[in-house]
Motif scaffolding. Structure first.
Motif, PDB file in Angstrom:
ATOM      1  N   TYR A 406      -7.727 -20.487  81.075  1.00  0.00           N
ATOM      2  CA  TYR A 406      -6.462 -21.673  81.949  1.00  0.00           C
ATOM      3  C   TYR A 406      -7.076 -22.523  83.229  1.00  0.00           C
ATOM      4  CZ  TYR A 406      -3.773 -18.652  78.983  1.00  0.00           C
ATOM      5  OH  TYR A 406      -3.000 -17.024  78.023  1.00  0.00           O
ATOM      6  N   ASP A 407      -8.237 -21.504  83.899  1.00  0.00           N
ATOM      7  CA  ASP A 407      -8.812 -22.224  85.012  1.00  0.00           C
ATOM      8  C   ASP A 407      -9.132 -23.792  85.003  1.00  0.00           C
ATOM      9  OD1 ASP A 407      -7.800 -22.153  87.866  1.00  0.00           O
ATOM     10  OD2 ASP A 407     -10.480 -21.918  88.325  1.00  0.00           O
ATOM     11  N   ARG A 511       3.376 -21.936  92.247  1.00  0.00           N
ATOM     12  CA  ARG A 511       2.173 -22.118  90.955  1.00  0.00           C
ATOM     13  C   ARG A 511       0.695 -21.692  91.576  1.00  0.00           C
ATOM     14  NH1 ARG A 511       1.346 -24.202  85.803  1.00  0.00           N
ATOM     15  NH2 ARG A 511      -0.452 -23.851  84.931  1.00  0.00           N
ATOM     16  N   THR A 512       0.768 -20.442  91.819  1.00  0.00           N
ATOM     17  CA  THR A 512      -0.035 -19.735  92.561  1.00  0.00           C
ATOM     18  C   THR A 512      -0.192 -17.926  92.163  1.00  0.00           C
ATOM     19  OG1 THR A 512       0.891 -18.754  94.607  1.00  0.00           O
ATOM     20  CG2 THR A 512      -0.228 -20.844  94.754  1.00  0.00           C
ATOM     21  N   ASP A 515       3.059 -16.039  92.635  1.00  0.00           N
ATOM     22  CA  ASP A 515       4.238 -16.074  91.748  1.00  0.00           C
ATOM     23  C   ASP A 515       4.168 -14.707  90.856  1.00  0.00           C
ATOM     24  OD1 ASP A 515       5.546 -18.808  91.756  1.00  0.00           O
ATOM     25  OD2 ASP A 515       3.327 -19.475  91.377  1.00  0.00           O
ATOM     26  N   CYS A 541       5.032 -14.710  86.615  1.00  0.00           N
ATOM     27  CA  CYS A 541       3.389 -15.455  85.702  1.00  0.00           C
ATOM     28  C   CYS A 541       4.000 -15.835  84.930  1.00  0.00           C
ATOM     29  CB  CYS A 541       2.848 -14.393  85.236  1.00  0.00           C
ATOM     30  SG  CYS A 541       1.094 -14.943  84.697  1.00  0.00           S
ATOM     31  N   THR A 544       5.570 -20.066  86.249  1.00  0.00           N
ATOM     32  CA  THR A 544       4.409 -20.549  86.459  1.00  0.00           C
ATOM     33  C   THR A 544       4.025 -21.783  85.110  1.00  0.00           C
ATOM     34  OG1 THR A 544       2.339 -19.634  85.573  1.00  0.00           O
ATOM     35  CG2 THR A 544       3.593 -18.931  87.896  1.00  0.00           C
ATOM     36  N   ALA A 549       1.775 -27.797  90.408  1.00  0.00           N
ATOM     37  CA  ALA A 549       1.376 -27.315  91.324  1.00  0.00           C
ATOM     38  C   ALA A 549       2.466 -28.095  92.879  1.00  0.00           C
ATOM     39  CB  ALA A 549       0.001 -26.575  91.366  1.00  0.00           C
ATOM     40  N   SER A 554      -4.952 -26.600  91.552  1.00  0.00           N
ATOM     41  CA  SER A 554      -3.796 -27.316  90.381  1.00  0.00           C
ATOM     42  C   SER A 554      -3.295 -28.323  90.845  1.00  0.00           C
ATOM     43  CB  SER A 554      -3.488 -26.237  90.054  1.00  0.00           C
ATOM     44  OG  SER A 554      -4.539 -25.124  89.576  1.00  0.00           O
ATOM     45  N   TRP A 562      -1.222 -28.053  82.294  1.00  0.00           N
ATOM     46  CA  TRP A 562      -0.424 -27.013  83.039  1.00  0.00           C
ATOM     47  C   TRP A 562       0.177 -26.779  82.395  1.00  0.00           C
ATOM     48  CZ3 TRP A 562       3.828 -28.621  85.057  1.00  0.00           C
ATOM     49  CH2 TRP A 562       4.271 -30.563  84.812  1.00  0.00           C
ATOM     50  N   ASP A 567      -0.691 -19.990  85.722  1.00  0.00           N
ATOM     51  CA  ASP A 567      -1.543 -19.971  86.849  1.00  0.00           C
ATOM     52  C   ASP A 567      -2.619 -19.063  85.979  1.00  0.00           C
ATOM     53  OD1 ASP A 567      -2.488 -20.756  89.451  1.00  0.00           O
ATOM     54  OD2 ASP A 567      -2.003 -18.208  89.599  1.00  0.00           O
TER      55      ASP A 567
END
Length: 584
Positions: A406-407, A511-512, A515, A541, A544, A549, A554, A562, A567
């Protein structure tokens, strides 16, 4: 091998690079026609020292032109020696030859022939001139190099520096030549590379570095083969390299006998493409093995890009044994190496006095004292808490690949590994160390491990929140020992979330991590039911996905990835909380 370049005309590249030196060093000028960089106003009554060779080895050679270093340098095309005409123009028209000229080049056939021819032409004109061809490479031994001799590579820069510093004192040509030869004969270098380099403007050749873990030991700076290929890690590679430099039983390569404890200079050269982070690791490994395996602690350590191979993904190690120069006034090799120089390519940021001074590290505080925690008189079932915590941590560790994926899509790819590092550290701590039955102390212990082991944004947020949670719990201290309740936990979580808000503006919808965190806390305060609170965090979660973001890295990410993933920070928190309640 990197095959893309910002500019692909090799001829323009060379001239533009030479011209750039006149913009950053006002004392030098360039003869573009003959590709010569030279001092505009050389100091009188001193021997001139010149060098040169093919381009692509920047900062060598042109960036070493400057007061205290070279008087002039002649550049050829990429990886090709300059012509005799270019060199002769430098010797006769661009440097002061009245006190004599010392020519120092690397041992490559084209350089030796063209510089040698120009030297003979000057000598026929009555110019006092001498020439040294440096061969410091031990990667190709005596048997293979034969009468051609060792190649010249990065160690040549040390010969330049010491000879030029001596010339700056007004020493004679004979003295400069003798010391240059002395340095050369006490110098050894070996290199290694992970890949060939690609020359701008040339077609991409087939690269026979087929395996990702192939390392070419002794590879030359023009893509030439070394002695062999290895499959090893950095420690194994450095061990092989130092053996080639220092093993006197290897008669094929034992060029210099450096004994334990002898004063030496170490030069670790980046071939152009190794990151600063990785290069620091290389430096640490080389220094450690020199000390532990050979009892050598160099009196000077120089690191950086001194002689590149374009953007070569490799490095070289040079060792110079410091010996008596035989000069009057105690002019030593080390003193000449330390002498100042105004050349853009030479860098020695640490003053000589710093190497001599014995600077003691200040006394560090006791780490155990730092980790002392405040009590609250609130207790709970420690074994049950540890079981639940272990379950949450194992779940988070297992989810690392997904969180990293995801990241990678929406950030810089470090979130999953950061969370995993913190989780593993806490897991190791609770398995080996006794945890307090006091709730505030228990949370404080976890917070201390988190802040010691987790970096990045996630590490900061978790550390702030957990420390604030421990403090909030301590504020609800009771006069006597009592069991912590869901209401106490809820109030403490509310206080911790409020404290976190002082350090980050993040709110639901940005979006962190927040959330998922804020819905969890709010539902706990409302219901005092942890299962319902985790469900609220999961819902937050999921919200998001497709959320644009407003904060975090992001914000800077393009594309549409995204829209298809949550997130990463919020996903990590939900994985931990889900594991936590499954272990209760």
């Amino acid at each position: 091998m990197a095959s893309k370049h910002f500019h692909n005309d090799p001829n323009h590249l060379v001239v533009a690079a030479l011209r750039s030196l006149t913009k950053i060093n006002p004392s030098v000028a360039v003869d573009e026609k003959h590709k010569i960089v030279y001092l505009k106003k050389p100091k009188s009554n001193q021997v001139s020292v010149i060098s040169g060779g093919g381009s692509g080895h920047e900062p060598a050679f042109a960036a070493y032109v400057g007061h205290g270093m070279l008087s002039g340098a002649v550049a050829g095309s990429i990886f090709a020696s300059p012509s005799t005409v270019q060199i002769y123009q430098c010797l006769m028209r661009r440097v002061d030859n009245t006190q004599g000229v010392m020519v120092i080049v690397m041992n490559y056939t084209g350089d030796a022939l063209h510089f040698g021819m120009a030297v003979e032409k000057c000598r026929a004109q009555g110019i006092k001139i001498d020439m040294l061809v440096v061969g410091d490479d031990v990667g190709v031994g005596r048997a293979k190099s034969g009468r051609l001799g060792r190649r010249g590579i990065a160690g040549t820069v040390l010969v330049h520096k010491i000879a030029c510093a001596l010339a700056a004192t007004g020493a004679s040509l004979d003295a400069v030549s003798n010391v240059a030869n002395l340095v050369s004969s006490n110098l050894v270098t070996v290199g290694a590379s992970l890949a060939h380099v690609h020359l701008p403007g040339r077609a991409l050749a087939r690269d026979d570095f087929n395996a990702d873990d192939d390392i070419e030991l002794g590879m030359g700076i023009h893509n030439e083969e070394g002695c062999r290929r290895l499959k090893t890690g950095l420690p194994g590679l450095v061990k092989e390299m130092l053996a080639q430099l220092l093993d006197t039983t290897d008669k094929d390569r034992a060029y210099v006998d450096i004994k334990p404890g002898e004063p030496t200079v170490l030069l670790i050269n980046n071939l152009g493409g190794v990151s600063g982070l990785e290069f620091g690791c290389i430096t640490d490994e080389v220094c450690s093995q020199l000390k532990n395996s050979y009892s050598l602690q160099p009196v000077r350590i120089l690191t950086g890009t001194f002689m590149s191979s374009l953007n070569g993904l490799g490095f070289s190690v040079s060792l110079l044994r410091l010996v008596d120069t035989g000069l009057e006034s105690q002019i030593s090799m080390l003193k000449l190496l330390d002498a100042p120089a105004q050349a853009t390519g030479w860098s020695a940021a640490v003053q000589p006095s710093t190497w001599v001074d014995k600077v003691e590290d200040r006394q560090q505080p006791n780490e155990e004292a730092i980790g002392e925690f405040q009590s609250s008189n609130l207790t709970f079932n420690t074994s049950r808490a540890i079981k639940a915590l272990e379950s949450g941590l194992v779940g988070l560790i297992s989810a690392e690949p997904e969180i990293t994926k995801y990241d990678t899509m929406v950030g810089d790819g470090d979130c999953g590994l950061c969370l995993k590092a913190g989780a593993e550290a806490v897991l190791a701590h609770i398995k080996k160390d006794r945890m307090s039955s006091d709730v505030a102390q228990f949370v404080s212990q976890i917070a201390y491990i988190v802040e010691s082991s987790m970096d990045g944004t996630s590490g900061a947020i978790y550390a702030i929140f957990l420390n604030s949670l421990a403090y909030s719990l301590s504020l609800q201290e009771t006069p006597t020992l009592s069991r912590v309740t869901a209401e106490v936990w809820s109030n403490a979580l509310k206080g911790a979330l409020k404290s976190l808000g002082k350090y980050t503006p993040a709110q639901p919808g940005d979006r962190t991590l927040v959330d998922a965190l804020q819905p969890f806390v709010e539902k706990m305060v409302e219901t005092q039911d942890v299962v319902m609170a985790v469900a609220a965090a999961r819902k937050g979660c999921e919200s998001t996905r497709g959320m644009e973001a407003s904060l975090g890295r992001s914000v800077y990410v393009g594309g549409d990835d995204w829209k298809n993933c949550p997130d990463p920070g919020a996903a990590g928190l939900v994985e931990f909380l889900s594991g936590l309640i499954s272990g209760l």
